[in-house]
Design a protein around this motif. Structure first.
Motif, mmCIF file in Angstrom:
data_model
loop_
_atom_site.group_PDB
_atom_site.id
_atom_site.type_symbol
_atom_site.label_atom_id
_atom_site.label_comp_id
_atom_site.label_asym_id
_atom_site.label_seq_id
_atom_site.Cartn_x
_atom_site.Cartn_y
_atom_site.Cartn_z
ATOM 1 N N MET A 64 46.153 -28.832 25.543
ATOM 2 C CA MET A 64 44.750 -28.409 25.504
ATOM 3 C C MET A 64 44.397 -27.646 26.777
ATOM 4 N N LEU A 89 41.856 -26.834 29.378
ATOM 5 C CA LEU A 89 40.641 -27.508 29.836
ATOM 6 C C LEU A 89 39.516 -26.547 30.211
ATOM 7 N N GLY A 90 39.805 -25.258 30.211
ATOM 8 C CA GLY A 90 38.760 -24.273 30.435
ATOM 9 C C GLY A 90 38.268 -24.169 31.859
ATOM 10 N N PHE A 106 40.202 -34.220 32.785
ATOM 11 C CA PHE A 106 39.376 -34.030 31.596
ATOM 12 C C PHE A 106 37.898 -34.089 31.947
ATOM 13 N N SER A 113 36.564 -30.985 33.228
ATOM 14 C CA SER A 113 36.812 -29.834 32.360
ATOM 15 C C SER A 113 35.559 -29.318 31.677
ATOM 16 N N GLU A 114 35.718 -28.174 31.022
ATOM 17 C CA GLU A 114 34.655 -27.597 30.213
ATOM 18 C C GLU A 114 34.301 -28.509 29.043
ATOM 19 N N HIS A 115 35.295 -29.226 28.513
ATOM 20 C CA HIS A 115 35.099 -30.053 27.325
ATOM 21 C C HIS A 115 34.250 -31.290 27.583
ATOM 22 N N ALA A 116 34.082 -31.686 28.846
ATOM 23 C CA ALA A 116 33.348 -32.912 29.167
ATOM 24 C C ALA A 116 31.916 -32.629 29.600
#
Length: 252
Positions: free
Chosen positions: A1, A3-4, A227, A230-233
């Motif tokens: 993945m 993480l951006g 994580f 990251s962008e996703h969090a």
């Protein structure tokens, strides 16, 4: 993945060794440039060289003591001179050794050392650096605390008391910076294998108390931190994430 966060810059407190260094590796693997803050200038130099060579990211070492306000001010100024940082990892030093139960902690000097390194230093870093992240509209703050804050462990009195203070401060900060796109979380480890943990006299017993019957790795903890950075969090804030193999028995 992905993480951006490639191209972002992170400040990692205590990043030249142990868990802090594992976190540096995890972030560098995602293409994050690093500002590594630690007390030992020699370790910092080695850390810079190794991370740059292995991951191809920019690494800037800043030698200083988290409990020294002038050192933290210098860290903030050096961060700004490099263009600022969008990720802040607050990884405070270990409590005084050997670790003891509360009623055994009769040495005021040990309490003072624990306060300065684990609470006072963390608060300095948060107060000085969080405002710098609010102006960009995006930021991630992650502090390493301890599972003992949620379920006190034997001989962790100093660690439990002061890291509980850090988690209380994080809760306040999370509410204050949320509208600026900055998230604030804690990662609370227990029974994670580090060079220090490997020396514990009751190591085998502590591992058997973990439902998974093994110790965690520095890489597993570092991946959790990465994580949260990251962008996703982006919608996770004000939380404490246990990394303890299920050992903590409380519901909340």
């Amino acid at each position: 993945m992905d993480l951006g966060i490639r191209g972002r810059r992170a400040i990692v407190i205590g990043g030249s060794a142990g868990l802090g260094y594992a976190i540096c590796q995890a972030l560098a693997a995602e293409g994050v440039d690093l500002i590594v803050f630690a007390r030992n200038a020699q370790k910092l130099a080695s850390c810079e060289e190794t991370l740059q060579a292995e991951y191809g990211v920019k690494v800037h070492g800043c030698a200083g003591d988290i409990a020294n306000e002038s050192d933290v001010d210098r860290l903030a100024n050096e961060s700004l001179s490099l263009g600022g940082a969008q990720i802040l990892i607050v990884n405070t030093p270990r409590p005084p050794s050997p670790m003891r139960d509360f009623l055994e902690e009769n040495d005021q000097e040990r309490w003072t050392t624990g306060y300065l390194q684990q609470l006072h230093g963390a608060l300095l870093v948060l107060r000085k650096l969080a405002p710098l992240m609010m102006t960009s509209g995006w930021g991630r703050i992650v502090a390493i605390t301890s599972a003992s804050v949620k379920q006190p462990m034997p001989r962790h009195a100093i660690s439990t008391v002061f890291r509980a203070g850090v988690q209380a401060a994080l809760k306040h900060l999370a509410m204050e910076v949320a509208e600026h796109g900055v998230t604030v979380n804690a990662v609370a480890p227990a029974t994670v294998m580090t060079p220090t943990f490997a020396t514990y006299h009751n190591l085998e017993r502590r591992i058997l108390e973990v439902p998974m019957k093994r110790a965690g790795t520095s890489q597993e903890l570092a991946a959790t931190v990465a994580f949260l950075a990251s962008e996703h969090a982006g919608f996770i804030s004000g939380q404490v994430i246990q990394v303890d193999g299920g050992a903590t028995r409380s519901f909340c």
